[in-house]
Motif scaffolding. Sequence first.
Motif, PDB file in Angstrom:
ATOM      1  N   TRP A   1       7.894   2.238 -26.366  1.00  0.00           N
ATOM      2  CA  TRP A   1       7.771   2.491 -27.806  1.00  0.00           C
ATOM      3  C   TRP A   1       8.127   3.935 -28.177  1.00  0.00           C
ATOM      4  O   TRP A   1       7.356   4.662 -28.757  1.00  0.00           O
ATOM      5  N   TYR A   2       9.336   4.311 -27.750  1.00  0.00           N
ATOM      6  CA  TYR A   2       9.868   5.652 -28.040  1.00  0.00           C
ATOM      7  C   TYR A   2       8.937   6.763 -27.545  1.00  0.00           C
ATOM      8  O   TYR A   2       8.844   7.826 -28.148  1.00  0.00           O
TER       9      TYR A   2
ATOM     10  N   ASP B   1      11.014  -9.979 -27.677  1.00  0.00           N
ATOM     11  CA  ASP B   1      11.442  -8.774 -28.388  1.00  0.00           C
ATOM     12  C   ASP B   1      11.265  -9.070 -29.873  1.00  0.00           C
ATOM     13  O   ASP B   1      12.228  -9.357 -30.584  1.00  0.00           O
TER      14      ASP B   1
ATOM     15  N   ASP C   1      14.205   1.266 -24.175  1.00  0.00           N
ATOM     16  CA  ASP C   1      12.874   1.614 -24.676  1.00  0.00           C
ATOM     17  C   ASP C   1      11.763   1.014 -23.815  1.00  0.00           C
ATOM     18  O   ASP C   1      10.623   0.914 -24.240  1.00  0.00           O
TER      19      ASP C   1
ATOM     20  N   ASN D   1      10.612  -3.023 -25.430  1.00  0.00           N
ATOM     21  CA  ASN D   1      10.063  -1.898 -26.211  1.00  0.00           C
ATOM     22  C   ASN D   1       8.646  -1.511 -25.809  1.00  0.00           C
ATOM     23  O   ASN D   1       7.843  -1.093 -26.648  1.00  0.00           O
TER      24      ASN D   1
ATOM     25  N   LYS E   1       5.768  -6.304 -32.694  1.00  0.00           N
ATOM     26  CA  LYS E   1       4.963  -5.670 -31.644  1.00  0.00           C
ATOM     27  C   LYS E   1       3.468  -5.909 -31.830  1.00  0.00           C
ATOM     28  O   LYS E   1       2.712  -5.961 -30.854  1.00  0.00           O
TER      29      LYS E   1
END
Length: 215
Positions: free
Chosen positions: A168-169, A138, A207, A165, A141
């Motif tokens: 990624w939203y 984490d 996420d 993540n 990215k």
Amino acid sequence: MSFFEEQSPEMDRYLENHASAEPEILKRLRKETFRKTTQPHMISGYQQGRLLTILSKMLQPKNILEIGTFTGYATLCLAEGLTKDGTITTLDVNEELAYLPKKYFQESEFSGQIHFKIQDAKEFLKETGEVFDLVFIDADKENYVEYFNLIKSKVRSGSVIMFDNVLWYGKVLEENPKQKSTVIIRELNDSVAKDEDFENLILPLRDGVNLIRKK
């Protein structure tokens, strides 16, 4: 930020209320993270923390690697499943924030098993000869694909790798992403799914967590 936390707070509360309780030290760490850091959303959340703990306890790893310590919440969750003689190495590059995870690591029952290093993860992976049973990533990215490529030779059959993540939203659904980080995350997810040496599943928790097992 989780999907339910944003879209359905009631469901998010339901999920938390029906998960195992977090240890008291993690409650204090979570509160202090929100009080003293500028990006507290970077902390592994309550639900994700319980996932990390359960997976670690199932695997009973002797050697864990974490890339991206932040304030150490995920580190302590992962440490709960270590064997008695096991260790977790956690890497970060933020020297200014290092005092916070160090404080809680020293207070925890796993203080002698946590090796906290301020070091570039790519350099560490190129230099180390260690083999890891469990890896949690984490961090930055834009280096996700490189981390995956470097870690392949550092895990054995049955080892588990987790990338956080990876949704990624929701940006991974963009047809022509403008952010380099989005492009890299999409590339990582594609690479993992196509790699015949691994099996995986993306969990839509918070996420997105790409859960990967070495065959």
